[in-house]
Design a protein around this motif. Structure first.
Motif, PDB file in Angstrom:
ATOM      1  N   UNK A  10      50.886  35.217  51.072  1.00 33.46           N
ATOM      2  CA  UNK A  10      49.732  35.685  50.995  1.00 33.46           C
ATOM      3  C   UNK A  10      49.456  35.417  49.625  1.00 33.46           C
ATOM      4  N   UNK A  11      48.766  35.289  48.810  1.00 35.23           N
ATOM      5  CA  UNK A  11      47.908  35.368  47.238  1.00 35.23           C
ATOM      6  C   UNK A  11      46.840  36.859  47.829  1.00 35.23           C
ATOM      7  N   UNK A  12      46.612  37.509  46.901  1.00 35.91           N
ATOM      8  CA  UNK A  12      45.705  38.908  46.753  1.00 35.91           C
ATOM      9  C   UNK A  12      44.797  37.749  46.734  1.00 35.91           C
ATOM     10  N   UNK A  13      43.589  38.397  47.438  1.00 38.14           N
ATOM     11  CA  UNK A  13      42.208  37.931  47.716  1.00 38.14           C
ATOM     12  C   UNK A  13      41.248  37.647  46.691  1.00 38.14           C
ATOM     13  N   UNK A  14      41.678  38.629  45.148  1.00 33.83           N
ATOM     14  CA  UNK A  14      40.794  38.636  43.956  1.00 33.83           C
ATOM     15  C   UNK A  14      41.997  36.608  43.527  1.00 33.83           C
ATOM     16  N   UNK A  15      42.540  36.682  43.820  1.00 31.31           N
ATOM     17  CA  UNK A  15      43.831  35.622  43.322  1.00 31.31           C
ATOM     18  C   UNK A  15      43.896  33.922  44.092  1.00 31.31           C
ATOM     19  N   UNK A 276      42.096  32.950  33.166  1.00 28.74           N
ATOM     20  CA  UNK A 276      41.338  33.873  33.513  1.00 28.74           C
ATOM     21  C   UNK A 276      42.884  34.039  34.626  1.00 28.74           C
ATOM     22  N   UNK A 277      42.404  32.740  35.612  1.00 25.34           N
ATOM     23  CA  UNK A 277      43.206  33.571  36.547  1.00 25.34           C
ATOM     24  C   UNK A 277      44.546  33.028  36.461  1.00 25.34           C
ATOM     25  N   UNK A 278      45.278  32.449  35.416  1.00 29.69           N
ATOM     26  CA  UNK A 278      46.261  32.357  36.003  1.00 29.69           C
ATOM     27  C   UNK A 278      47.741  33.473  35.177  1.00 29.69           C
ATOM     28  N   UNK A 279      46.369  33.765  33.836  1.00 27.37           N
ATOM     29  CA  UNK A 279      47.103  34.982  33.291  1.00 27.37           C
ATOM     30  C   UNK A 279      46.898  36.388  34.339  1.00 27.37           C
ATOM     31  N   UNK A 280      46.395  36.569  35.232  1.00 29.89           N
ATOM     32  CA  UNK A 280      46.808  37.111  36.372  1.00 29.89           C
ATOM     33  C   UNK A 280      47.627  37.990  36.964  1.00 29.89           C
ATOM     34  N   UNK A 281      47.558  36.485  37.017  1.00 22.00           N
ATOM     35  CA  UNK A 281      49.182  36.090  37.859  1.00 22.00           C
ATOM     36  C   UNK A 281      50.895  35.841  37.623  1.00 22.00           C
ATOM     37  N   UNK A 282      50.303  35.784  35.457  1.00 26.06           N
ATOM     38  CA  UNK A 282      51.394  34.817  35.027  1.00 26.06           C
ATOM     39  C   UNK A 282      53.332  35.808  34.504  1.00 26.06           C
ATOM     40  N   UNK A 283      52.627  37.239  35.817  1.00 28.72           N
ATOM     41  CA  UNK A 283      54.394  38.116  36.384  1.00 28.72           C
ATOM     42  C   UNK A 283      54.100  37.776  37.307  1.00 28.72           C
ATOM     43  N   UNK A 285      55.656  34.888  39.477  1.00 27.68           N
ATOM     44  CA  UNK A 285      55.825  33.555  39.665  1.00 27.68           C
ATOM     45  C   UNK A 285      55.836  32.642  40.746  1.00 27.68           C
ATOM     46  N   UNK A 286      56.037  33.359  41.216  1.00 33.49           N
ATOM     47  CA  UNK A 286      55.573  32.418  42.783  1.00 33.49           C
ATOM     48  C   UNK A 286      54.334  32.747  43.213  1.00 33.49           C
ATOM     49  N   UNK A 287      53.599  33.329  43.352  1.00 41.92           N
ATOM     50  CA  UNK A 287      52.214  33.962  43.111  1.00 41.92           C
ATOM     51  C   UNK A 287      51.277  32.591  42.298  1.00 41.92           C
ATOM     52  N   UNK A 288      51.847  32.525  41.562  1.00 36.82           N
ATOM     53  CA  UNK A 288      51.089  31.104  40.261  1.00 36.82           C
ATOM     54  C   UNK A 288      51.155  29.858  40.926  1.00 36.82           C
ATOM     55  N   UNK A 289      52.940  29.904  41.173  1.00 38.55           N
ATOM     56  CA  UNK A 289      52.774  28.950  41.803  1.00 38.55           C
ATOM     57  C   UNK A 289      52.287  28.246  43.064  1.00 38.55           C
ATOM     58  N   UNK A 290      52.109  29.101  44.168  1.00 39.49           N
ATOM     59  CA  UNK A 290      51.564  29.049  45.690  1.00 39.49           C
ATOM     60  C   UNK A 290      49.910  28.642  45.001  1.00 39.49           C
ATOM     61  N   UNK A 291      49.328  29.258  44.050  1.00 45.83           N
ATOM     62  CA  UNK A 291      47.568  28.961  43.455  1.00 45.83           C
ATOM     63  C   UNK A 291      47.912  27.456  43.078  1.00 45.83           C
ATOM     64  N   UNK A 349      45.769  21.777  35.541  1.00 47.51           N
ATOM     65  CA  UNK A 349      47.058  22.718  35.829  1.00 47.51           C
ATOM     66  C   UNK A 349      46.905  23.068  34.937  1.00 47.51           C
ATOM     67  N   UNK A 350      47.270  22.464  33.835  1.00 48.18           N
ATOM     68  CA  UNK A 350      47.339  22.227  32.371  1.00 48.18           C
ATOM     69  C   UNK A 350      47.289  23.760  31.400  1.00 48.18           C
ATOM     70  N   UNK A 351      46.199  24.748  32.059  1.00 46.29           N
ATOM     71  CA  UNK A 351      46.248  25.486  31.485  1.00 46.29           C
ATOM     72  C   UNK A 351      47.377  26.779  31.856  1.00 46.29           C
ATOM     73  N   UNK A 352      48.223  26.324  32.832  1.00 44.84           N
ATOM     74  CA  UNK A 352      49.600  27.452  32.886  1.00 44.84           C
ATOM     75  C   UNK A 352      50.467  27.496  32.229  1.00 44.84           C
TER      76      UNK A 352
END
Length: 419
Positions: A10-15, A276-283, A285-291, A349-352
């Motif tokens: 699961x993603x952390x609640x803030x993300x 902003x959200x993708x910047x927080x998850x940039x490191x 990968x799995x969490x970013x893809x899930x979002x 999604x292109x903001x990724x």
């Protein structure tokens, strides 16, 4: 089964998706109110100003659209995903470049009007107005990014609301006029200047020159693609007007606007928050893809429901909205709906690609999309009736945005590029 930090269930609640939608809803409310006021004021303004004045307004609106993409040379896009010490320097860079771009724009128009006379651009008669408009749009973009970087989503909503509402109020005074009303409506961006004056630079912050060099990939790699994207998206309207006449272009643009308004509103709001959200998850990968996967699924469901609604009730609904004399048959509405919904699902999604610094992926798609729009669409228009052309146009957009989605997922597999 073992789990690593690279593959959270699961993603952390803030993300999470719910958090993103709550934030996006704040931005969406501001956009809805601002643009809704413009729509409500249109019948009044149409009685205060002539069609020629609205034509000048449309031309200045294109200047605003271009300025949105290029006034800050894309440094504004770097602000939400930059570390806090860099964001202040980036704000200085973005606003400074907006000022330089505005001065250059005014000088070019002044020289064009003086040396060449009327050259058909229209804005050469208003060099100072156009320069001020470019500067205010640039500062508006930079301030918007500054607020996003600090998580002040309510502030972004108020900024968007003030732009639409400010235009309506100012335009009610003929002494101000439509053109100055549009330019001054972006005055909320001057809040970015206020933020700079009240900000004390810390030792951790780099100077604006060093910051500009460090983030030079944004103007070098993102700017050309942004210009191609703006022009490529506009080609279809130009082709319809040239091949089928102004009446067909009017039908197309009205259906395009009304069909895309609800989902594109959500799309734009989600895209803003994702910076902003993708910047927080940039490191991660799995969490970013899930979002991204969850957002895509959410947008796809909305698009499917929207297409179904257009098929069932689109023609009678549009007939009531537009009145007699408008071509609102089911084939036109659904074809345009496919094109708009494909863009609405993929564009946020292109903001990724910005967060991961994969500008090459974005540039590849933008160049191919622009070339195809410039070559394929005119060829189709010369050989097909209007309704058939729109069917192929919808297919063209669906194919290209499907390809864009593939590039986005490939970028997420590769991870963040070095800067």
């Amino acid at each position: 089964m073992t789990m690593t930090h690279e593959h959270p269930v699961f993603l952390p609640p803030p993300h999470g998706l719910g958090s993103l939608l709550r934030r996006a809803s704040q931005v969406a409310v501001g956009t809805v109110v601002g643009q809704g006021l413009v729509l409500l004021a249109t019948p009044i303004l149409a009685r205060l100003y002539s069609p020629a004045e609205f034509g000048s307004l449309a031309l200045l609106t294109t200047v605003c659209n271009i300025a949105t993409a290029v006034a800050c040379l894309r440094y504004d896009l770097a602000i939400p995903s930059a570390p806090t010490p860099d964001s202040s320097g980036l704000l200085r860079v973005a606003i400074g470049i907006a000022g330089a771009t505005a001065i250059l724009t005014a000088l070019v128009l002044l020289a064009a009007g003086h040396l060449l006379g009327r050259i058909g651009l229209g804005m050469e008669d208003h060099p100072v107005l156009t320069g001020i408009c470019v500067f205010l749009v640039g500062t508006y973009q930079a301030t918007n990014a500054w607020l996003l970087a600090r998580g002040r989503f309510g502030g972004v909503a108020w900024l968007r609301m003030a732009q639409g509402g400010g235009f309506c109020v100012l335009a009610l005074f003929p002494s101000v006029g439509l053109l100055w009303s549009l330019a001054l409506s972006y005055g909320g961006g001057l809040l970015g200047l206020r933020g700079l004056f009240h900000h004390r630079r810390s030792e951790a912050e780099a100077g604006w020159r060093e910051t500009a060099i460090r983030y030079r990939d944004f103007p070098l790699l993102s700017l050309p693609g942004a210009v191609l994207d703006v022009c490529g998206y506009s080609v279809c309207v130009w082709v319809v007007a040239a091949a089928y006449g102004s009446g067909a272009a009017g039908n197309f643009s009205q259906v395009l606007r009304l069909t895309g308004a609800p989902l594109m509103l959500i799309s734009l709001s989600v895209g803003q928050i994702l910076l902003k959200q993708t910047a927080d998850l940039a490191a991660h990968g799995a969490a970013l893809r899930h979002l991204i996967h969850r957002i895509l699924g959410f947008m796809a469901i909305l698009a499917t429901l929207g297409l179904l609604a257009l098929w069932l009730v689109g023609p009678p609904l549009f007939s009531r909205l537009l009145g007699a004399g408008w071509n609102v048959d089911r084939r036109l509405i659904v074809s345009v709906g496919v094109a708009v919904f494909a863009r609405a699902c993929v564009s946020p999604l292109s903001t990724v690609l910005i967060t991961l610094r994969r500008f090459g992926h974005a540039m590849t798609w933008q160049a191919l999309y622009f070339c195809s729009s410039l070559i394929v669409l005119p060829i189709l228009a010369r050989r097909l009736a209007f309704e058939s052309y729109l069917t192929y146009y919808g297919l063209h957009e669906a194919v290209f945005y499907g390809f864009y989605l593939m590039l986005i997922y490939r970028a997420m597999r590769l991870g963040r590029a070095g800067v």
